[in-house]
Design a protein around this motif. Sequence first.
Motif, PDB file in Angstrom:
ATOM      1  N   SER A  77       8.153   4.314   4.333  1.00  0.00           N
ATOM      2  CA  SER A  77       8.256   4.036   5.990  1.00  0.00           C
ATOM      3  C   SER A  77       7.356   2.680   6.035  1.00  0.00           C
ATOM      4  O   SER A  77       6.476   2.610   5.248  1.00  0.00           O
ATOM      5  N   GLN A  79       6.726  -0.170   8.933  1.00  0.00           N
ATOM      6  CA  GLN A  79       6.607  -0.273  10.429  1.00  0.00           C
ATOM      7  C   GLN A  79       5.862  -1.675  10.823  1.00  0.00           C
ATOM      8  O   GLN A  79       4.606  -2.038  10.286  1.00  0.00           O
ATOM      9  N   LEU A  80       6.618  -2.545  11.431  1.00  0.00           N
ATOM     10  CA  LEU A  80       5.911  -3.835  11.978  1.00  0.00           C
ATOM     11  C   LEU A  80       5.125  -3.082  13.392  1.00  0.00           C
ATOM     12  O   LEU A  80       5.472  -2.357  14.363  1.00  0.00           O
ATOM     13  N   SER A  82       3.937  -3.456  16.592  1.00  0.00           N
ATOM     14  CA  SER A  82       4.372  -4.162  17.745  1.00  0.00           C
ATOM     15  C   SER A  82       3.606  -3.492  18.886  1.00  0.00           C
ATOM     16  O   SER A  82       3.568  -2.286  19.004  1.00  0.00           O
ATOM     17  N   LEU A  85       5.206  -1.766  22.648  1.00  0.00           N
ATOM     18  CA  LEU A  85       7.104  -1.599  22.354  1.00  0.00           C
ATOM     19  C   LEU A  85       7.342  -0.420  23.400  1.00  0.00           C
ATOM     20  O   LEU A  85       6.917   0.735  23.415  1.00  0.00           O
ATOM     21  N   VAL A  98       3.649   8.106  24.732  1.00  0.00           N
ATOM     22  CA  VAL A  98       4.386   9.002  24.046  1.00  0.00           C
ATOM     23  C   VAL A  98       5.787   8.115  23.527  1.00  0.00           C
ATOM     24  O   VAL A  98       5.986   8.215  22.457  1.00  0.00           O
ATOM     25  N   LEU A  99       6.252   7.461  24.719  1.00  0.00           N
ATOM     26  CA  LEU A  99       7.179   6.624  24.200  1.00  0.00           C
ATOM     27  C   LEU A  99       7.123   5.602  23.074  1.00  0.00           C
ATOM     28  O   LEU A  99       7.988   5.355  22.174  1.00  0.00           O
ATOM     29  N   LEU A 102       6.730   7.142  19.813  1.00  0.00           N
ATOM     30  CA  LEU A 102       8.061   7.690  19.324  1.00  0.00           C
ATOM     31  C   LEU A 102       8.833   6.427  18.496  1.00  0.00           C
ATOM     32  O   LEU A 102       9.354   6.154  17.592  1.00  0.00           O
ATOM     33  N   LEU A 103       8.715   5.024  19.272  1.00  0.00           N
ATOM     34  CA  LEU A 103       9.362   3.942  18.749  1.00  0.00           C
ATOM     35  C   LEU A 103       8.780   3.337  17.597  1.00  0.00           C
ATOM     36  O   LEU A 103       9.270   2.605  16.673  1.00  0.00           O
ATOM     37  N   GLY A 105       7.684   5.117  15.356  1.00  0.00           N
ATOM     38  CA  GLY A 105       7.981   6.040  14.142  1.00  0.00           C
ATOM     39  C   GLY A 105       7.128   7.433  14.218  1.00  0.00           C
ATOM     40  O   GLY A 105       7.353   8.133  13.142  1.00  0.00           O
ATOM     41  N   LEU A 106       6.362   7.465  15.058  1.00  0.00           N
ATOM     42  CA  LEU A 106       5.685   8.761  15.093  1.00  0.00           C
ATOM     43  C   LEU A 106       6.288  10.004  15.794  1.00  0.00           C
ATOM     44  O   LEU A 106       7.177   9.826  16.412  1.00  0.00           O
ATOM     45  N   ARG A 107       6.137  11.214  15.129  1.00  0.00           N
ATOM     46  CA  ARG A 107       6.722  12.533  15.731  1.00  0.00           C
ATOM     47  C   ARG A 107       6.211  12.671  16.968  1.00  0.00           C
ATOM     48  O   ARG A 107       4.836  12.581  17.253  1.00  0.00           O
ATOM     49  N   ARG A 108       7.151  13.626  17.847  1.00  0.00           N
ATOM     50  CA  ARG A 108       6.422  13.710  19.203  1.00  0.00           C
ATOM     51  C   ARG A 108       5.092  14.586  18.911  1.00  0.00           C
ATOM     52  O   ARG A 108       4.298  14.225  19.637  1.00  0.00           O
ATOM     53  N   ARG A 109       5.146  15.617  18.279  1.00  0.00           N
ATOM     54  CA  ARG A 109       3.963  16.439  17.964  1.00  0.00           C
ATOM     55  C   ARG A 109       2.688  15.796  17.324  1.00  0.00           C
ATOM     56  O   ARG A 109       1.524  16.013  17.687  1.00  0.00           O
ATOM     57  N   GLU A 110       3.021  14.875  16.510  1.00  0.00           N
ATOM     58  CA  GLU A 110       1.837  13.815  15.893  1.00  0.00           C
ATOM     59  C   GLU A 110       1.425  13.156  17.102  1.00  0.00           C
ATOM     60  O   GLU A 110       0.132  13.000  17.182  1.00  0.00           O
TER      61      GLU A 110
ATOM     62  N   MET B   1      11.749   7.592   4.706  1.00  0.00           N
ATOM     63  CA  MET B   1      11.627   8.760   5.445  1.00  0.00           C
ATOM     64  C   MET B   1      12.951   9.621   5.126  1.00  0.00           C
ATOM     65  O   MET B   1      13.898   9.240   4.909  1.00  0.00           O
ATOM     66  N   HIS B   9      13.732  12.884  14.307  1.00  0.00           N
ATOM     67  CA  HIS B   9      12.711  11.795  14.923  1.00  0.00           C
ATOM     68  C   HIS B   9      13.690  11.229  15.996  1.00  0.00           C
ATOM     69  O   HIS B   9      13.042  10.824  17.141  1.00  0.00           O
ATOM     70  N   GLU B  12      14.342  13.264  18.894  1.00  0.00           N
ATOM     71  CA  GLU B  12      13.290  13.395  19.992  1.00  0.00           C
ATOM     72  C   GLU B  12      13.032  11.990  20.838  1.00  0.00           C
ATOM     73  O   GLU B  12      12.725  12.008  21.931  1.00  0.00           O
ATOM     74  N   LEU B  13      13.212  11.175  20.073  1.00  0.00           N
ATOM     75  CA  LEU B  13      13.307   9.505  20.981  1.00  0.00           C
ATOM     76  C   LEU B  13      14.127   9.527  21.815  1.00  0.00           C
ATOM     77  O   LEU B  13      13.817   9.194  22.904  1.00  0.00           O
ATOM     78  N   PHE B  16      13.280  11.988  24.880  1.00  0.00           N
ATOM     79  CA  PHE B  16      12.000  11.496  25.750  1.00  0.00           C
ATOM     80  C   PHE B  16      12.652  10.143  26.433  1.00  0.00           C
ATOM     81  O   PHE B  16      12.161   9.858  27.456  1.00  0.00           O
ATOM     82  N   GLN B  96      12.353  -6.111  17.325  1.00  0.00           N
ATOM     83  CA  GLN B  96      10.953  -5.651  16.806  1.00  0.00           C
ATOM     84  C   GLN B  96      10.749  -4.493  16.170  1.00  0.00           C
ATOM     85  O   GLN B  96       9.971  -4.103  15.566  1.00  0.00           O
ATOM     86  N   VAL B  97      11.947  -3.634  16.086  1.00  0.00           N
ATOM     87  CA  VAL B  97      11.613  -2.212  15.472  1.00  0.00           C
ATOM     88  C   VAL B  97      13.085  -1.837  14.852  1.00  0.00           C
ATOM     89  O   VAL B  97      14.011  -2.194  15.339  1.00  0.00           O
ATOM     90  N   LEU B  99      15.724   0.434  13.993  1.00  0.00           N
ATOM     91  CA  LEU B  99      16.212   1.851  14.645  1.00  0.00           C
ATOM     92  C   LEU B  99      17.859   1.403  14.698  1.00  0.00           C
ATOM     93  O   LEU B  99      18.404   0.354  14.784  1.00  0.00           O
TER      94      LEU B  99
END
Lengths: 236, 258
Positions: A77, A79-80, A82, A85, A98-99, A102-103, A105-110, B1, B9, B12-13, B16, B96-97, B99
Amino acid sequence: MSDEILIELNNVGVAFSAQRRMSGGHFWALEDVSLQLRRGDRLGVIGRNGAGKSTLLRTIAGILAPDRGTIRRAPVSCQLLSLALGFVPHLSGRDNAVLSGLLLGLRRREIMTRLDAIREFSELGDFFEQPIAAYSAGMTMRLAFSVAIQVEPDVLLIDEVLAVGDAEFQEKSGAALRARMGEGHTVVLVSHNESQIASLCNRVIWIEHGKSVLEADRDTVFAAYHRDMHPVVNAA
Amino acid sequence: MPRVRMRQHLIELVLFSTYAELRAEAARSYLGLLWWVLEPALMMGAFYLVFDVILKSGGPDYLPFLLIGLTVWQWMKSCITHGGYAIWTNLPMVRQVHLPPHVFPLIAMLSDTVKFFFIFALLLVILWCAGYPPNVAYLALPIVFAVTFLAAAGAGFVVAALVPLVPDMRFVIEQVLTVVMFLSGVVFALDKVPPPLSTIMALNPVAVLMEATRGILMYGHWPNWVGLSKVTAIALVACWLGAMFVSRLAPRYPKLAT
Protein backbone atom coordinates in the motif's frame (compact mmCIF):
# COMPACT_ATOMS: atom_id res chain seq x y z
CA MET A 1 17.43 -1.65 5.40
CA SER A 2 16.69 -4.58 3.11
CA ASP A 3 17.39 -4.97 -0.56
CA GLU A 4 13.76 -5.69 -1.34
CA ILE A 5 12.67 -3.25 -4.04
CA LEU A 6 9.14 -2.00 -3.39
CA ILE A 7 8.77 0.42 -6.27
CA GLU A 8 10.88 0.84 -9.36
CA LEU A 9 10.50 3.53 -12.02
CA ASN A 10 12.24 3.07 -15.36
CA ASN A 11 12.49 6.10 -17.67
CA VAL A 12 9.04 7.27 -16.62
CA GLY A 13 7.41 10.23 -18.35
CA VAL A 14 4.08 11.88 -17.52
CA ALA A 15 2.42 14.33 -19.90
CA PHE A 16 -0.38 16.81 -19.31
CA SER A 17 -2.54 18.47 -21.94
CA ALA A 18 -1.65 22.12 -22.24
CA GLN A 19 -5.26 23.25 -22.48
CA ARG A 20 -8.79 21.96 -22.90
CA ARG A 21 -9.02 22.09 -26.67
CA MET A 22 -9.62 19.50 -29.32
CA SER A 23 -6.04 19.80 -30.55
CA GLY A 24 -4.14 20.81 -27.44
CA GLY A 25 -0.42 20.21 -27.20
CA HIS A 26 1.23 18.26 -24.42
CA PHE A 27 3.86 19.18 -21.94
CA TRP A 28 5.91 16.64 -20.09
CA ALA A 29 5.87 17.33 -16.36
CA LEU A 30 8.10 14.30 -15.98
CA GLU A 31 10.30 13.41 -18.92
CA ASP A 32 12.64 10.66 -17.87
CA VAL A 33 12.81 9.57 -14.25
CA SER A 34 14.27 6.34 -12.95
CA LEU A 35 14.46 5.33 -9.32
CA GLN A 36 14.41 2.36 -7.02
CA LEU A 37 12.71 2.47 -3.66
CA ARG A 38 13.77 -0.27 -1.22
CA ARG A 39 12.02 -1.27 1.96
CA GLY A 40 13.12 1.01 4.78
CA ASP A 41 14.39 3.75 2.45
CA ARG A 42 13.77 7.35 3.41
CA LEU A 43 14.05 8.95 0.01
CA GLY A 44 14.19 12.74 -0.30
CA VAL A 45 13.25 14.45 -3.56
CA ILE A 46 15.06 17.72 -4.31
CA GLY A 47 15.00 20.04 -7.28
CA ARG A 48 13.99 23.57 -8.24
CA ASN A 49 10.42 24.82 -8.49
CA GLY A 50 8.60 23.17 -11.37
CA ALA A 51 11.15 20.38 -11.65
CA GLY A 52 8.35 17.81 -11.35
CA LYS A 53 8.76 16.78 -7.71
CA SER A 54 5.06 16.71 -6.86
CA THR A 55 4.20 14.99 -10.14
CA LEU A 56 6.79 12.35 -9.30
CA LEU A 57 5.21 11.81 -5.89
CA ARG A 58 1.72 11.42 -7.38
CA THR A 59 3.13 8.97 -9.93
CA ILE A 60 4.71 6.87 -7.18
CA ALA A 61 1.35 6.98 -5.35
CA GLY A 62 -0.33 5.45 -8.40
CA ILE A 63 -2.57 8.49 -8.89
CA LEU A 64 -0.92 9.39 -12.19
CA ALA A 65 -0.18 6.67 -14.71
CA PRO A 66 3.02 7.00 -16.74
CA ASP A 67 2.64 7.94 -20.41
CA ARG A 68 5.97 6.31 -21.17
CA GLY A 69 8.41 4.15 -19.31
CA THR A 70 7.40 1.54 -16.76
CA ILE A 71 6.60 1.29 -13.08
CA ARG A 72 6.98 -1.95 -11.20
CA ARG A 73 5.55 -2.19 -7.74
CA ALA A 74 5.50 -4.91 -5.13
CA PRO A 75 2.02 -5.56 -3.64
CA VAL A 76 2.32 -2.80 -1.05
CA SER A 77 0.00 0.00 0.00
CA CYS A 78 1.23 3.42 -0.93
CA GLN A 79 -0.42 6.58 0.33
CA LEU A 80 0.11 10.26 -0.30
CA LEU A 81 -0.26 12.12 2.99
CA SER A 82 -3.05 14.57 2.11
CA LEU A 83 -4.36 16.87 4.78
CA ALA A 84 -8.10 17.51 5.13
CA LEU A 85 -8.87 15.04 2.35
CA GLY A 86 -12.65 14.91 1.83
CA PHE A 87 -13.46 17.25 4.72
CA VAL A 88 -17.11 18.39 4.70
CA PRO A 89 -17.82 21.68 6.54
CA HIS A 90 -21.22 20.71 7.96
CA LEU A 91 -20.06 17.46 9.55
CA SER A 92 -18.61 17.05 13.02
CA GLY A 93 -14.90 16.61 13.63
CA ARG A 94 -15.60 12.97 14.46
CA ASP A 95 -17.45 12.25 11.19
CA ASN A 96 -14.79 14.08 9.19
CA ALA A 97 -12.08 12.07 10.90
CA VAL A 98 -13.80 8.83 9.86
CA LEU A 99 -14.39 10.06 6.31
CA SER A 100 -10.86 11.32 5.83
CA GLY A 101 -9.40 8.18 7.38
CA LEU A 102 -11.39 5.98 4.98
CA LEU A 103 -10.17 8.06 2.04
CA LEU A 104 -6.60 7.71 3.28
CA GLY A 105 -6.96 3.94 3.17
CA LEU A 106 -7.84 3.04 6.77
CA ARG A 107 -10.54 0.48 7.53
CA ARG A 108 -13.54 1.71 9.49
CA ARG A 109 -12.76 -0.33 12.61
CA GLU A 110 -9.14 0.85 12.52
CA ILE A 111 -10.38 4.43 12.61
CA MET A 112 -12.88 3.68 15.37
CA THR A 113 -10.13 2.36 17.63
CA ARG A 114 -8.02 5.43 16.91
CA LEU A 115 -10.70 8.09 17.32
CA ASP A 116 -9.69 8.78 20.91
CA ALA A 117 -6.07 9.19 19.86
CA ILE A 118 -7.13 11.55 17.07
CA ARG A 119 -9.26 13.60 19.44
CA GLU A 120 -6.42 13.68 21.95
CA PHE A 121 -3.73 14.66 19.47
CA SER A 122 -5.86 17.37 17.84
CA GLU A 123 -6.46 19.07 21.22
CA LEU A 124 -9.98 19.91 20.05
CA GLY A 125 -11.77 18.84 23.24
CA ASP A 126 -15.54 19.24 22.94
CA PHE A 127 -15.16 20.86 19.54
CA PHE A 128 -14.49 17.35 18.20
CA GLU A 129 -18.27 16.79 18.20
CA GLN A 130 -19.02 20.17 16.55
CA PRO A 131 -19.30 20.81 12.79
CA ILE A 132 -15.90 21.82 11.46
CA ALA A 133 -17.56 24.83 9.81
CA ALA A 134 -17.27 26.34 13.30
CA TYR A 135 -13.51 25.69 13.48
CA SER A 136 -10.73 28.18 12.93
CA ALA A 137 -8.26 27.40 10.16
CA GLY A 138 -5.75 26.28 12.76
CA MET A 139 -8.23 23.90 14.38
CA THR A 140 -9.12 22.36 11.02
CA MET A 141 -5.45 21.77 10.24
CA ARG A 142 -4.92 20.21 13.66
CA LEU A 143 -7.75 17.76 13.03
CA ALA A 144 -6.47 17.10 9.51
CA PHE A 145 -2.97 16.32 10.71
CA SER A 146 -4.18 14.17 13.60
CA VAL A 147 -6.09 11.96 11.14
CA ALA A 148 -3.29 11.81 8.59
CA ILE A 149 -0.66 10.76 11.13
CA GLN A 150 -2.77 7.68 11.95
CA VAL A 151 -2.37 6.31 8.45
CA GLU A 152 0.26 3.59 8.20
CA PRO A 153 0.79 2.54 4.61
CA ASP A 154 3.78 0.42 3.56
CA VAL A 155 5.07 3.43 1.66
CA LEU A 156 4.29 6.91 2.98
CA LEU A 157 4.53 9.82 0.56
CA ILE A 158 4.87 13.32 1.97
CA ASP A 159 4.66 16.55 -0.01
CA GLU A 160 5.77 19.52 2.06
CA VAL A 161 3.36 19.01 4.94
CA LEU A 162 5.72 18.50 7.82
CA ALA A 163 4.30 20.93 10.29
CA VAL A 164 0.95 22.73 10.57
CA GLY A 165 -0.88 24.99 12.96
CA ASP A 166 0.54 27.43 15.52
CA ALA A 167 4.13 27.27 16.74
CA GLU A 168 3.38 24.83 19.52
CA PHE A 169 1.40 22.42 17.35
CA GLN A 170 4.01 22.76 14.60
CA GLU A 171 6.58 21.40 16.94
CA LYS A 172 4.28 18.59 18.03
CA SER A 173 3.26 17.61 14.50
CA GLY A 174 6.82 17.85 13.22
CA ALA A 175 7.99 15.63 16.07
CA ALA A 176 5.24 13.08 15.37
CA LEU A 177 6.23 12.89 11.71
CA ARG A 178 9.92 12.60 12.49
CA ALA A 179 9.10 9.83 14.94
CA ARG A 180 7.08 8.09 12.22
CA MET A 181 9.96 8.37 9.77
CA GLY A 182 12.40 7.04 12.36
CA GLU A 183 10.36 3.86 12.91
CA GLY A 184 11.83 2.18 9.87
CA HIS A 185 8.91 2.99 7.57
CA THR A 186 9.51 3.49 3.89
CA VAL A 187 9.03 7.15 3.11
CA VAL A 188 9.35 9.47 0.13
CA LEU A 189 9.60 13.13 1.10
CA VAL A 190 9.36 16.18 -1.14
CA SER A 191 10.57 19.39 0.43
CA HIS A 192 12.10 22.73 -0.43
CA ASN A 193 13.80 22.67 2.92
CA GLU A 194 17.20 21.11 2.31
CA SER A 195 18.12 20.79 5.97
CA GLN A 196 14.88 18.88 6.56
CA ILE A 197 15.77 16.38 3.87
CA ALA A 198 19.35 16.22 5.12
CA SER A 199 18.21 15.37 8.63
CA LEU A 200 15.39 12.94 7.71
CA CYS A 201 16.46 11.06 4.60
CA ASN A 202 19.15 8.49 3.92
CA ARG A 203 18.84 8.61 0.14
CA VAL A 204 18.12 11.52 -2.17
CA ILE A 205 16.97 11.86 -5.76
CA TRP A 206 17.67 15.09 -7.61
CA ILE A 207 15.14 16.06 -10.29
CA GLU A 208 15.75 18.73 -12.91
CA HIS A 209 13.31 19.65 -15.72
CA GLY A 210 11.44 16.39 -15.24
CA LYS A 211 14.57 14.25 -15.44
CA SER A 212 16.31 12.39 -12.68
CA VAL A 213 19.83 13.75 -12.55
CA LEU A 214 21.17 11.62 -9.74
CA GLU A 215 19.86 9.14 -7.23
CA ALA A 216 22.28 8.01 -4.52
CA ASP A 217 23.00 8.29 -0.83
CA ARG A 218 22.29 11.65 0.75
CA ASP A 219 25.81 13.11 0.90
CA THR A 220 26.74 12.21 -2.68
CA VAL A 221 23.63 13.87 -4.09
CA PHE A 222 23.90 16.99 -1.94
CA ALA A 223 27.55 17.45 -2.92
CA ALA A 224 26.71 17.22 -6.62
CA TYR A 225 23.60 19.40 -6.22
CA HIS A 226 25.59 22.17 -4.55
CA ARG A 227 28.36 22.02 -7.16
CA ASP A 228 25.64 22.62 -9.73
CA MET A 229 23.88 25.36 -7.75
CA HIS A 230 26.92 27.46 -6.86
CA PRO A 231 27.76 28.87 -10.28
CA VAL A 232 24.18 30.15 -10.41
CA VAL A 233 24.53 31.75 -6.98
CA ASN A 234 27.84 33.37 -7.97
CA ALA A 235 26.44 34.76 -11.20
CA ALA A 236 23.53 36.28 -9.30
CA MET B 1 -3.60 -4.63 -0.66
CA PRO B 2 -5.35 -7.94 -1.30
CA ARG B 3 -8.36 -7.69 -3.55
CA VAL B 4 -10.98 -8.77 -0.99
CA ARG B 5 -9.70 -6.35 1.63
CA MET B 6 -9.70 -3.58 -0.93
CA ARG B 7 -13.28 -4.31 -1.95
CA GLN B 8 -14.45 -4.30 1.67
CA HIS B 9 -12.64 -1.04 2.20
CA LEU B 10 -14.37 0.50 -0.84
CA ILE B 11 -17.78 -0.68 0.40
CA GLU B 12 -17.12 0.96 3.77
CA LEU B 13 -16.00 4.12 2.03
CA VAL B 14 -19.08 4.29 -0.21
CA LEU B 15 -21.52 3.63 2.65
CA PHE B 16 -19.96 6.12 5.04
CA SER B 17 -19.65 8.78 2.32
CA THR B 18 -23.32 8.30 1.49
CA TYR B 19 -24.21 8.81 5.15
CA ALA B 20 -21.90 11.85 5.29
CA GLU B 21 -23.45 13.39 2.19
CA LEU B 22 -27.01 12.97 3.48
CA ARG B 23 -26.07 14.25 6.91
CA ALA B 24 -24.27 17.28 5.50
CA GLU B 25 -27.16 18.08 3.19
CA ALA B 26 -29.62 17.93 6.07
CA ALA B 27 -27.40 20.27 8.09
CA ARG B 28 -27.00 22.82 5.30
CA SER B 29 -30.47 24.40 5.49
CA TYR B 30 -32.78 25.53 8.30
CA LEU B 31 -35.48 22.97 7.59
CA GLY B 32 -32.92 20.25 6.89
CA LEU B 33 -34.49 16.86 6.28
CA LEU B 34 -37.89 18.41 5.67
CA TRP B 35 -36.73 19.75 2.30
CA TRP B 36 -36.21 16.23 0.98
CA VAL B 37 -40.00 15.91 0.98
CA LEU B 38 -41.02 19.56 0.75
CA GLU B 39 -39.14 20.30 -2.46
CA PRO B 40 -40.70 17.47 -4.49
CA ALA B 41 -44.09 18.27 -2.95
CA LEU B 42 -43.84 21.87 -4.20
CA MET B 43 -42.86 20.69 -7.66
CA MET B 44 -45.74 18.24 -7.78
CA GLY B 45 -48.07 21.04 -6.74
CA ALA B 46 -46.81 23.18 -9.59
CA PHE B 47 -47.37 20.44 -12.17
CA TYR B 48 -50.81 19.69 -10.78
CA LEU B 49 -51.73 23.36 -11.00
CA VAL B 50 -50.64 23.68 -14.61
CA PHE B 51 -51.80 20.38 -16.09
CA ASP B 52 -54.97 19.68 -14.09
CA VAL B 53 -56.36 22.91 -12.68
CA ILE B 54 -55.42 25.26 -15.53
CA LEU B 55 -55.12 23.11 -18.67
CA LYS B 56 -57.66 20.52 -17.43
CA SER B 57 -55.70 17.88 -19.34
CA GLY B 58 -55.91 15.38 -16.52
CA GLY B 59 -58.57 12.70 -16.07
CA PRO B 60 -60.22 11.17 -13.04
CA ASP B 61 -57.04 9.41 -11.90
CA TYR B 62 -54.75 12.27 -12.79
CA LEU B 63 -53.48 13.19 -9.31
CA PRO B 64 -52.04 9.73 -8.39
CA PHE B 65 -50.88 9.32 -12.00
CA LEU B 66 -48.88 12.54 -11.79
CA LEU B 67 -47.53 12.04 -8.28
CA ILE B 68 -46.23 8.55 -9.01
CA GLY B 69 -44.71 9.65 -12.32
CA LEU B 70 -42.92 12.64 -10.83
CA THR B 71 -41.67 10.75 -7.77
CA VAL B 72 -40.06 8.01 -9.83
CA TRP B 73 -38.81 10.38 -12.50
CA GLN B 74 -37.20 12.75 -10.00
CA TRP B 75 -35.32 9.81 -8.52
CA MET B 76 -34.05 8.73 -11.94
CA LYS B 77 -33.19 12.25 -12.97
CA SER B 78 -31.26 13.04 -9.81
CA CYS B 79 -29.30 9.80 -10.11
CA ILE B 80 -28.39 10.65 -13.69
CA THR B 81 -27.41 14.29 -13.04
CA HIS B 82 -25.85 14.01 -9.56
CA GLY B 83 -24.18 10.72 -10.39
CA GLY B 84 -23.26 12.07 -13.81
CA TYR B 85 -21.47 15.13 -12.43
CA ALA B 86 -19.89 13.30 -9.49
CA ILE B 87 -16.47 12.49 -10.96
CA TRP B 88 -16.20 15.99 -12.40
CA THR B 89 -17.01 17.71 -9.10
CA ASN B 90 -14.64 15.39 -7.24
CA LEU B 91 -11.67 15.99 -9.55
CA PRO B 92 -9.74 17.78 -6.78
CA MET B 93 -9.95 14.56 -4.77
CA VAL B 94 -9.18 12.38 -7.78
CA ARG B 95 -5.89 14.29 -8.04
CA GLN B 96 -4.94 13.49 -4.45
CA VAL B 97 -5.93 9.92 -3.83
CA HIS B 98 -5.75 6.67 -5.74
CA LEU B 99 -9.34 5.36 -5.83
CA PRO B 100 -11.51 3.79 -8.52
CA PRO B 101 -13.50 6.82 -9.79
CA HIS B 102 -16.65 4.67 -9.83
CA VAL B 103 -17.15 5.34 -6.13
CA PHE B 104 -18.10 8.99 -6.69
CA PRO B 105 -21.18 8.42 -8.91
CA LEU B 106 -22.18 5.51 -6.71
CA ILE B 107 -22.17 7.66 -3.56
CA ALA B 108 -24.29 10.33 -5.25
CA MET B 109 -26.79 7.79 -6.60
CA LEU B 110 -27.12 5.97 -3.29
CA SER B 111 -27.84 9.15 -1.36
CA ASP B 112 -30.46 10.14 -3.96
CA THR B 113 -31.99 6.70 -3.55
CA VAL B 114 -32.24 7.10 0.22
CA LYS B 115 -34.01 10.43 -0.34
CA PHE B 116 -36.34 8.77 -2.83
CA PHE B 117 -37.47 6.31 -0.17
CA PHE B 118 -38.47 9.18 2.12
CA ILE B 119 -40.54 10.73 -0.66
CA PHE B 120 -41.97 7.38 -1.63
CA ALA B 121 -43.18 6.78 1.94
CA LEU B 122 -45.04 10.08 1.78
CA LEU B 123 -46.46 9.15 -1.62
CA LEU B 124 -47.83 5.88 -0.23
CA VAL B 125 -49.64 7.71 2.55
CA ILE B 126 -51.20 10.10 0.03
CA LEU B 127 -52.28 7.22 -2.21
CA TRP B 128 -53.87 5.30 0.66
CA CYS B 129 -55.77 8.39 1.77
CA ALA B 130 -56.87 9.06 -1.81
CA GLY B 131 -58.44 5.59 -2.14
CA TYR B 132 -55.64 3.50 -3.62
CA PRO B 133 -55.05 0.92 -0.87
CA PRO B 134 -52.10 -1.48 -0.58
CA ASN B 135 -52.42 -4.62 -2.69
CA VAL B 136 -50.63 -7.90 -3.30
CA ALA B 137 -48.87 -6.54 -6.40
CA TYR B 138 -46.75 -4.40 -4.02
CA LEU B 139 -44.59 -7.54 -3.82
CA ALA B 140 -43.26 -6.67 -7.29
CA LEU B 141 -42.17 -3.17 -6.24
CA PRO B 142 -38.64 -4.17 -5.10
CA ILE B 143 -38.03 -5.69 -8.53
CA VAL B 144 -39.37 -2.66 -10.39
CA PHE B 145 -37.30 -0.34 -8.20
CA ALA B 146 -34.16 -2.43 -8.68
CA VAL B 147 -34.59 -2.19 -12.46
CA THR B 148 -35.31 1.54 -12.20
CA PHE B 149 -32.12 2.06 -10.21
CA LEU B 150 -30.08 -0.01 -12.67
CA ALA B 151 -31.44 1.99 -15.61
CA ALA B 152 -30.69 5.33 -13.94
CA ALA B 153 -27.27 4.11 -12.77
CA GLY B 154 -26.39 2.97 -16.29
CA ALA B 155 -27.20 6.36 -17.76
CA GLY B 156 -25.50 8.06 -14.80
CA PHE B 157 -22.24 6.13 -15.24
CA VAL B 158 -22.08 6.86 -18.97
CA VAL B 159 -22.58 10.58 -18.27
CA ALA B 160 -20.14 10.46 -15.32
CA ALA B 161 -17.42 9.01 -17.52
CA LEU B 162 -17.72 11.73 -20.17
CA VAL B 163 -18.49 14.96 -18.27
CA PRO B 164 -14.94 15.37 -16.86
CA LEU B 165 -13.59 15.29 -20.42
CA VAL B 166 -16.35 17.45 -21.92
CA PRO B 167 -17.83 19.59 -19.12
CA ASP B 168 -19.84 21.44 -21.80
CA MET B 169 -22.15 18.40 -21.84
CA ARG B 170 -23.76 19.63 -18.63
CA PHE B 171 -25.58 22.38 -20.49
CA VAL B 172 -27.23 19.86 -22.79
CA ILE B 173 -28.03 17.09 -20.32
CA GLU B 174 -30.70 18.96 -18.34
CA GLN B 175 -32.53 19.81 -21.57
CA VAL B 176 -32.29 16.26 -22.88
CA LEU B 177 -33.70 14.95 -19.61
CA THR B 178 -36.63 17.36 -19.79
CA VAL B 179 -37.45 16.06 -23.26
CA VAL B 180 -37.13 12.46 -22.04
CA MET B 181 -39.52 13.28 -19.20
CA PHE B 182 -42.23 14.52 -21.56
CA LEU B 183 -41.70 11.60 -23.94
CA SER B 184 -41.94 9.01 -21.17
CA GLY B 185 -45.46 9.64 -19.96
CA VAL B 186 -44.38 11.20 -16.70
CA VAL B 187 -46.82 14.12 -16.75
CA PHE B 188 -49.37 13.01 -19.32
CA ALA B 189 -50.56 9.59 -20.44
CA LEU B 190 -49.10 8.27 -23.67
CA ASP B 191 -52.57 7.17 -24.84
CA LYS B 192 -53.26 10.84 -25.61
CA VAL B 193 -50.62 10.57 -28.34
CA PRO B 194 -51.90 9.40 -31.78
CA PRO B 195 -51.30 5.66 -32.53
CA PRO B 196 -48.19 5.30 -34.72
CA LEU B 197 -46.22 7.64 -32.47
CA SER B 198 -47.53 6.18 -29.20
CA THR B 199 -46.36 2.64 -30.03
CA ILE B 200 -42.86 3.95 -30.72
CA MET B 201 -42.90 5.99 -27.54
CA ALA B 202 -44.02 2.99 -25.49
CA LEU B 203 -40.71 1.26 -26.36
CA ASN B 204 -38.95 3.84 -24.21
CA PRO B 205 -37.56 2.05 -21.11
CA VAL B 206 -38.58 4.92 -18.83
CA ALA B 207 -42.18 4.66 -20.09
CA VAL B 208 -42.18 0.93 -19.30
CA LEU B 209 -40.99 1.61 -15.75
CA MET B 210 -43.60 4.34 -15.24
CA GLU B 211 -46.38 2.07 -16.40
CA ALA B 212 -45.21 -0.79 -14.19
CA THR B 213 -45.06 1.36 -11.05
CA ARG B 214 -48.43 2.98 -11.71
CA GLY B 215 -50.03 -0.36 -12.49
CA ILE B 216 -48.96 -1.71 -9.13
CA LEU B 217 -49.76 1.30 -6.99
CA MET B 218 -53.03 2.38 -8.62
CA TYR B 219 -54.66 -0.78 -9.95
CA GLY B 220 -52.88 -3.72 -8.31
CA HIS B 221 -51.68 -4.95 -11.71
CA TRP B 222 -48.58 -7.13 -11.91
CA PRO B 223 -45.91 -5.62 -14.16
CA ASN B 224 -45.45 -6.68 -17.76
CA TRP B 225 -42.58 -9.10 -17.14
CA VAL B 226 -41.47 -9.28 -20.76
CA GLY B 227 -41.20 -5.51 -21.00
CA LEU B 228 -39.44 -5.35 -17.66
CA SER B 229 -36.92 -8.00 -18.74
CA LYS B 230 -36.08 -6.00 -21.85
CA VAL B 231 -35.54 -2.88 -19.75
CA THR B 232 -33.33 -4.88 -17.38
CA ALA B 233 -31.21 -6.04 -20.31
CA ILE B 234 -30.84 -2.48 -21.61
CA ALA B 235 -30.02 -1.21 -18.12
CA LEU B 236 -27.35 -3.88 -17.56
CA VAL B 237 -25.72 -3.08 -20.88
CA ALA B 238 -25.72 0.63 -19.99
CA CYS B 239 -24.19 -0.10 -16.55
CA TRP B 240 -21.51 -2.26 -18.10
CA LEU B 241 -20.75 0.37 -20.75
CA GLY B 242 -20.65 3.19 -18.22
CA ALA B 243 -18.42 1.29 -15.79
CA MET B 244 -16.12 0.33 -18.64
CA PHE B 245 -15.90 3.94 -19.88
CA VAL B 246 -15.02 5.10 -16.36
CA SER B 247 -12.34 2.41 -16.03
CA ARG B 248 -10.86 3.20 -19.44
CA LEU B 249 -10.81 6.95 -18.85
CA ALA B 250 -9.68 6.72 -15.21
CA PRO B 251 -5.98 7.43 -15.98
CA ARG B 252 -6.98 10.71 -17.64
CA TYR B 253 -9.10 12.16 -14.81
CA PRO B 254 -6.23 13.12 -12.43
CA LYS B 255 -4.73 15.21 -15.20
CA LEU B 256 -7.87 17.23 -15.90
CA ALA B 257 -8.73 20.71 -14.69
CA THR B 258 -12.08 21.14 -12.95
